[in-house]
Enzyme design. Structure first.
Site, PDB file in Angstrom:
ATOM      1  N   ASP A  29       0.813  -1.157   0.007  1.00 11.63           N
ATOM      2  CA  ASP A  29       0.008  -0.057  -0.042  1.00 11.63           C
ATOM      3  C   ASP A  29       0.895   1.120  -0.184  1.00 11.63           C
ATOM      4  OD1 ASP A  29      -3.110   0.511   1.112  1.00 11.63           O
ATOM      5  OD2 ASP A  29      -1.793   2.161   1.203  1.00 11.63           O
ATOM      6  N   ASN A  86     -13.101  -3.161   2.087  1.00 12.06           N
ATOM      7  CA  ASN A  86     -13.888  -2.243   2.192  1.00 12.06           C
ATOM      8  C   ASN A  86     -14.831  -2.302   0.842  1.00 12.06           C
ATOM      9  OD1 ASN A  86     -12.787  -1.087   4.571  1.00 12.06           O
ATOM     10  ND2 ASN A  86     -11.272   0.154   3.564  1.00 12.06           N
ATOM     11  N   HIS A  99     -10.297  -4.882  -3.848  1.00 13.32           N
ATOM     12  CA  HIS A  99      -8.900  -5.415  -3.262  1.00 13.32           C
ATOM     13  C   HIS A  99      -9.087  -5.749  -1.783  1.00 13.32           C
ATOM     14  CE1 HIS A  99     -10.156  -0.904  -2.626  1.00 13.32           C
ATOM     15  NE2 HIS A  99      -9.328  -1.217  -1.512  1.00 13.32           N
ATOM     16  N   MET A 100      -8.187  -6.262  -1.428  1.00 16.58           N
ATOM     17  CA  MET A 100      -7.727  -6.869  -0.102  1.00 16.58           C
ATOM     18  C   MET A 100      -6.714  -6.277   0.467  1.00 16.58           C
ATOM     19  SD  MET A 100      -7.819 -10.929   0.895  1.00 16.58           S
ATOM     20  CE  MET A 100      -9.276 -11.361   0.463  1.00 16.58           C
TER      21      MET A 100
HETATM   22  P1  5GP Z   1      -9.934   1.430   0.322  1.00 15.02           P
HETATM   23  O1  5GP Z   1      -9.874   2.735   1.119  1.00 15.02           O
HETATM   24  O2  5GP Z   1     -10.372   1.927  -1.215  1.00 15.02           O
HETATM   25  O3  5GP Z   1     -10.121   0.040   0.805  1.00 15.02           O
HETATM   26  O4  5GP Z   1      -8.164   1.393   0.003  1.00 15.02           O
HETATM   27  C1  5GP Z   1      -7.562   1.780  -1.249  1.00 15.02           C
HETATM   28  C2  5GP Z   1      -5.880   1.777  -0.740  1.00 15.02           C
HETATM   29  O5  5GP Z   1      -5.291   1.747  -1.629  1.00 15.02           O
HETATM   30  C3  5GP Z   1      -5.547   2.751   0.316  1.00 15.02           C
HETATM   31  O6  5GP Z   1      -4.906   2.303   1.473  1.00 15.02           O
HETATM   32  C4  5GP Z   1      -4.593   3.395  -0.386  1.00 15.02           C
HETATM   33  O7  5GP Z   1      -3.421   4.009   0.452  1.00 15.02           O
HETATM   34  C5  5GP Z   1      -4.207   2.444  -1.526  1.00 15.02           C
HETATM   35  N1  5GP Z   1      -3.748   3.318  -2.648  1.00 15.02           N
HETATM   36  C6  5GP Z   1      -4.190   4.148  -3.470  1.00 15.02           C
HETATM   37  N2  5GP Z   1      -3.648   4.592  -4.573  1.00 15.02           N
HETATM   38  C7  5GP Z   1      -2.618   4.015  -4.593  1.00 15.02           C
HETATM   39  C8  5GP Z   1      -1.375   3.548  -5.476  1.00 15.02           C
HETATM   40  O8  5GP Z   1      -1.101   4.459  -6.647  1.00 15.02           O
HETATM   41  N3  5GP Z   1      -0.540   2.739  -5.248  1.00 15.02           N
HETATM   42  C9  5GP Z   1      -0.551   1.754  -4.280  1.00 15.02           C
HETATM   43  N4  5GP Z   1       0.417   1.032  -3.917  1.00 15.02           N
HETATM   44  N5  5GP Z   1      -1.633   2.109  -3.336  1.00 15.02           N
HETATM   45  C10 5GP Z   1      -2.550   3.201  -3.305  1.00 15.02           C
END
Ligand code: 5GP
Ligand code: ZN
Length: 113
Positions: A29, A86, A99-100
């Protein structure tokens, strides 16, 4: 294609791919919430858990199996870890590609909201 995770799959947005097979990739992440914080995704664009068809449900079992393998590889299999998915606005989903999260490496707080 404006999905950030599809761009990571395509390699147009760079990321350290720590695991991949025909169906799934995993990468750290970008904003880690724990010492180990990995993201595991299907290569196929599925917008959220709510969009998972019956036929695709086997994919979730595969993702959990990969998460377990990665927990072993990262050294948190014995100490414990958490998988988080989520879904949707109130579920806290920010990136609209299923995603997990695999989190570990510290004592995680109660996270049932
Ligand atoms: P969500 O809130 O949708 O469950 O989590 C999305 C996750 O994706 C977040 O923890 C955020 O930090 C991560 N994320 C968002 N954009 C990027 C990216 O460009 N690269 C990576 N490696 N993680 C990302
Ligand atoms: Zn996508």
């Amino acid at each position: 294609m404006d999905c950030i995770f599809c761009q990571i799959v395509a390699g147009t947005v760079p990321s350290e791919i720590i695991y991949q097979d025909d169906e799934v990739i995993a990468f750290p992440d970008i904003s880690p919430q724990a010492p180990i914080h990995l993201i595991i995704i299907p290569k196929k664009h599925i917008p959220s858990l709510a969009h998972l068809s019956e036929a695709e449900s086997r994919l979730m079992g595969h993702m959990v199996s990969i998460a377990n393998q990665l927990a072993k590889r990262e050294g948190i299999f014995e100490s414990g870890y958490r998988l988080v998915i989520n879904c949707g606005k109130q579920g806290g989903q920010l990136v609209p590609h299923l995603h997990m999260h695999l989190l570990g490496g510290r004592k995680l707080p109660n996270a049932l909201g």
